[in-house]
Motif scaffolding. Structure first.
Motif, mmCIF file in Angstrom:
data_model
loop_
_atom_site.group_PDB
_atom_site.id
_atom_site.type_symbol
_atom_site.label_atom_id
_atom_site.label_comp_id
_atom_site.label_asym_id
_atom_site.label_seq_id
_atom_site.Cartn_x
_atom_site.Cartn_y
_atom_site.Cartn_z
ATOM 1 N N CYS A 30 0.839 -1.196 0.000
ATOM 2 C CA CYS A 30 0.000 0.000 0.000
ATOM 3 C C CYS A 30 0.874 1.247 0.000
ATOM 4 C CB CYS A 30 -0.899 -0.013 1.228
ATOM 5 S SG CYS A 30 -1.636 1.577 1.596
ATOM 6 N N CYS A 33 0.891 3.417 3.364
ATOM 7 C CA CYS A 33 1.387 2.905 4.641
ATOM 8 C C CYS A 33 2.728 3.571 4.970
ATOM 9 C CB CYS A 33 1.542 1.387 4.577
ATOM 10 S SG CYS A 33 0.038 0.497 5.039
ATOM 11 N N HIS A 98 -3.130 0.658 8.427
ATOM 12 C CA HIS A 98 -3.866 0.328 7.218
ATOM 13 C C HIS A 98 -5.276 -0.222 7.494
ATOM 14 C CE1 HIS A 98 -3.763 -0.736 2.893
ATOM 15 N NE2 HIS A 98 -4.579 -1.702 3.249
ATOM 16 N N HIS A 149 -6.229 2.102 2.102
ATOM 17 C CA HIS A 149 -5.793 2.746 3.341
ATOM 18 C C HIS A 149 -6.759 3.878 3.703
ATOM 19 C CE1 HIS A 149 -2.164 3.290 5.989
ATOM 20 N NE2 HIS A 149 -2.949 4.285 6.358
HETATM 21 ZN ZN LIG Z 1 -1.832 1.234 3.848
#
Ligand SMILES: [Zn+2]
Ligand SMILES: [Zn+2]
Ligand SMILES: [Zn+2]
Length: 326
Positions: A30, A33, A98, A149
């Motif tokens: 992600c 993150c 997340h 996220h």
């Molecule tokens: Zn994330």
């Protein structure tokens, strides 16, 4: 990327040549993150600052719809109008974790997210190229969220979005007639009728609007008048209380709909260039900020047949009752 104006409705439409698809590969980490791609992006806002690990962070969007540099370069193409997609498009990473959604954060952390909204809106409103600044949030896959996220988006545009334009026109018309704020009157009636109220907390109230466009549409606002969210919600106690109501309403909505679209409607940028001041003569008294939440619920066949008109299969009175009982 360019903006074109629909000559009939006068609303601006974003057009992208390539129709780029930013769908992330399932296994890719992600980008939002901590320690991932977005970490190297410019920090526009951070809490807490000063080198400690951030709780809330605002950066330019990784795949912005609008570009911040330059002028709109308005041009004609025969009878048509177009301009560059000038604007700001920022991403508010609501927390480093997340898997923790906004509704599950502590009251203090949600209030800090609201503070980030305020700070960015106030900062962008100082840019006279922008006529409108707002915050939106897509929750759940089908609401069009680009990242899993938990995040919200801040956008600033050289035009006023169409729906806000409608609201501004009816609010000033209503004020010219009655010398009262339309949304203050709506809030007062909703509170006294008490059939579409979802929850009330201090001066803040959440209710399903009378002509809800989709099942469980819910509005959040302050029963005390103010045209601009970013000027009204400056005190920590207010931020905390609004955070509590927002969290509670989101939890209720998440119980009936896994996806929703949230948008904040606040006063336009009165300091923007070429803004005709007489239009905004009564703005401070006639416009009233509010948050609209539209759940994305798989619609019944009928709404497709009547695409030009909203078709909602659930009465807001029944929706509010369900939400109150969650
Ligand atoms: Zn994330
Ligand atoms: Zn009002
Ligand atoms: Zn609105």
């Amino acid at each position: 990327m360019q903006l074109r104006r629909d000559p009939i409705t006068q609303s601006w439409v974003n057009l992208e040549d390539e129709g780029e698809d930013h769908v992330r590969h399932k296994d890719a980490p992600c980008p939002l993150c901590p320690g991932q791609v977005n970490e190297s992006a410019q920090t526009l806002y951070e809490y807490p600052g000063g080198g400690s690990i951030w709780q809330v962070r605002v950066t330019p969007h990784l795949h912005p719809i609008y570009r911040i540099e330059g002028d709109p370069q308005r041009r004609a193409e025969g009878i048509y109008d177009k301009m560059r997609s000038l604007g700001a498009h920022e991403i508010v990473v609501e927390n480093p974790d997340h898997d923790v959604q906004l509704s599950r954060l502590s009251d203090e952390n949600v209030a800090q997210v609201l503070r980030a909204y305020l700070a960015r809106m106030n900062d962008l409103k100082r840019d006279r190229r922008f006529r409108y600044v707002t915050v939106s949030r897509n929750h759940g896959a089908t609401a069009g969220g680009e990242f899993d996220h938990p995040h919200s988006e801040v956008t600033a545009t050289p035009f006023i979005p169409r729906r806000v334009g409608y609201e501004l026109r009816s609010s000033s018309r209503y004020f010219a007639m009655k010398e009262r704020c339309l949304i203050c009157d709506i809030a007062e009636q909703e509170i006294s009728q008490n059939i579409r109220i979802v929850e009330q907390l201090g001066r803040f109230v959440a209710f399903c609007p009378f002509a809800a466009r989709v099942p469980y549409e819910t509005w959040l606002l302050s029963a005390r008048h103010h045209c601009a969210f970013e000027e009204d919600l400056t005190a920590w106690d207010d931020q905390l209380q609004f955070a509590r109501l927002l969290k509670s309403v989101l939890k209720r909505l998440e119980a009936v709909s896994p996806t929703y679209h949230l948008v904040l409607h606040s006063s336009p940028n009165v300091g923007a260039k070429f803004q005709k001041s007489d239009i905004w003569r009564t703005l401070a008294d006639d416009y009233h900020w509010h948050v609209e939440i539209l759940p994305v619920i798989p619609s019944k066949a009928r709404s497709y047949a009547l695409k030009e008109v909203y078709y909602n299969s659930l009465l807001p009175e029944a929706a509010a009752e369900t939400l109150r009982n969650v």
